[in-house]
Motif scaffolding. Structure first.
Motif, PDB file in Angstrom:
ATOM      1  N   GLU A  31      -4.726   1.717 -40.067  1.00 32.28           N
ATOM      2  CA  GLU A  31      -3.581   1.402 -40.926  1.00 32.28           C
ATOM      3  C   GLU A  31      -2.841   2.655 -41.396  1.00 32.28           C
ATOM      4  O   GLU A  31      -1.617   2.723 -41.311  1.00 32.28           O
ATOM      5  CB  GLU A  31      -4.040   0.577 -42.127  1.00 32.28           C
ATOM      6  N   ASP A  32      -3.546   3.652 -41.866  1.00 28.65           N
ATOM      7  CA  ASP A  32      -2.903   4.872 -42.360  1.00 28.65           C
ATOM      8  C   ASP A  32      -2.136   5.598 -41.268  1.00 28.65           C
ATOM      9  O   ASP A  32      -0.988   5.998 -41.456  1.00 28.65           O
ATOM     10  CB  ASP A  32      -3.928   5.821 -42.980  1.00 28.65           C
ATOM     11  N   ASN A  33      -2.758   5.781 -40.129  1.00 29.37           N
ATOM     12  CA  ASN A  33      -2.097   6.479 -39.029  1.00 29.37           C
ATOM     13  C   ASN A  33      -0.898   5.701 -38.506  1.00 29.37           C
ATOM     14  O   ASN A  33       0.135   6.277 -38.177  1.00 29.37           O
ATOM     15  CB  ASN A  33      -3.075   6.752 -37.884  1.00 29.37           C
ATOM     16  N   PHE A  34      -1.056   4.389 -38.406  1.00 23.26           N
ATOM     17  CA  PHE A  34       0.041   3.565 -37.899  1.00 23.26           C
ATOM     18  C   PHE A  34       1.227   3.595 -38.855  1.00 23.26           C
ATOM     19  O   PHE A  34       2.375   3.750 -38.426  1.00 23.26           O
ATOM     20  CB  PHE A  34      -0.431   2.126 -37.666  1.00 23.26           C
ATOM     21  N   VAL A  35       0.984   3.477 -40.152  1.00 20.69           N
ATOM     22  CA  VAL A  35       2.064   3.522 -41.143  1.00 20.69           C
ATOM     23  C   VAL A  35       2.746   4.883 -41.106  1.00 20.69           C
ATOM     24  O   VAL A  35       3.975   4.969 -41.159  1.00 20.69           O
ATOM     25  CB  VAL A  35       1.526   3.194 -42.561  1.00 20.69           C
ATOM     26  N   VAL A  82       5.015   4.953 -38.071  1.00 21.35           N
ATOM     27  CA  VAL A  82       6.244   4.175 -38.294  1.00 21.35           C
ATOM     28  C   VAL A  82       7.191   4.934 -39.219  1.00 21.35           C
ATOM     29  O   VAL A  82       8.406   4.976 -38.976  1.00 21.35           O
ATOM     30  CB  VAL A  82       5.912   2.768 -38.857  1.00 21.35           C
ATOM     31  N   GLU A  83       6.677   5.565 -40.261  1.00 23.11           N
ATOM     32  CA  GLU A  83       7.515   6.357 -41.167  1.00 23.11           C
ATOM     33  C   GLU A  83       8.153   7.533 -40.442  1.00 23.11           C
ATOM     34  O   GLU A  83       9.324   7.851 -40.681  1.00 23.11           O
ATOM     35  CB  GLU A  83       6.698   6.842 -42.362  1.00 23.11           C
ATOM     36  N   ASP A  84       7.423   8.170 -39.558  1.00 24.64           N
ATOM     37  CA  ASP A  84       7.980   9.277 -38.772  1.00 24.64           C
ATOM     38  C   ASP A  84       9.123   8.791 -37.883  1.00 24.64           C
ATOM     39  O   ASP A  84      10.149   9.463 -37.754  1.00 24.64           O
ATOM     40  CB  ASP A  84       6.900   9.942 -37.918  1.00 24.64           C
TER      41      ASP A  84
END
Length: 151
Positions: free
Chosen positions: A14-18, A21-23
């Motif tokens: 979850e942290d890496n995916f979010v 997406v923010e990047d």
């Protein structure tokens, strides 16, 4: 194979995916900003050429006939600048500022009213624009008052 599966699971956590997406959102916002700057510069150039043409080429007394077109172009550039401000505000704070969006909408509707050809619109169109202005003005007032009370 296990190592590959572990890497995939970490990438999709979850942290890496979010963060991923923010990047992507930041990259898209930067590209949009650059493209909008190009649009604004071209629009300013177009407006400058139109003004020079209207001032020095158009027969005397016919300049007033194109004022609505010129005002419309000015307001288009102002709307583009407001949209650019929305994007740069997002890049700075990573949040959408609703107040800026409402102000941009107000400018867009005001532009429509300013360049409105009353001979081509119905009463219902004018009522609709009036309701839009009223709704946006009330929204802006609510947002401004709520932000003042927070500070």
């Amino acid at each position: 194979m296990r190592r590959a599966i572990k890497l995939i699971k970490e990438a999709l956590s979850e942290d890496n995916f979010v963060r991923f997406v923010e990047d992507i959102e930041v990259i898209v916002s930067k590209v949009l900003s650059l493209l909008l700057v190009i649009v604004i510069l071209v629009a300013v150039g177009d407006l400058g050429i139109l003004l020079l043409d209207e001032l020095f080429v158009t027969d005397y007394g016919k300049f007033n006939a194109t004022l609505y077109k010129i005002f419309g172009l000015f307001l288009n550039i102002l709307i583009a600048l407001e949209i650019l401000e929305n994007i740069t505000a997002y890049l700075r704070k990573h949040i959408f500022q609703v107040e800026l969006v409402v102000v941009t909408s107000l400018i867009a509707v005001a532009r429509k009213i300013i360049i409105l050809d009353l001979g081509k619109v119905t009463g219902v169109d004018i009522i609709g624009l009036g309701i839009a202005i009223l709704a946006l003005s009330i929204s802006y007032w609510i947002i401004r008052n709520s932000s003042k009370s927070k500070h």
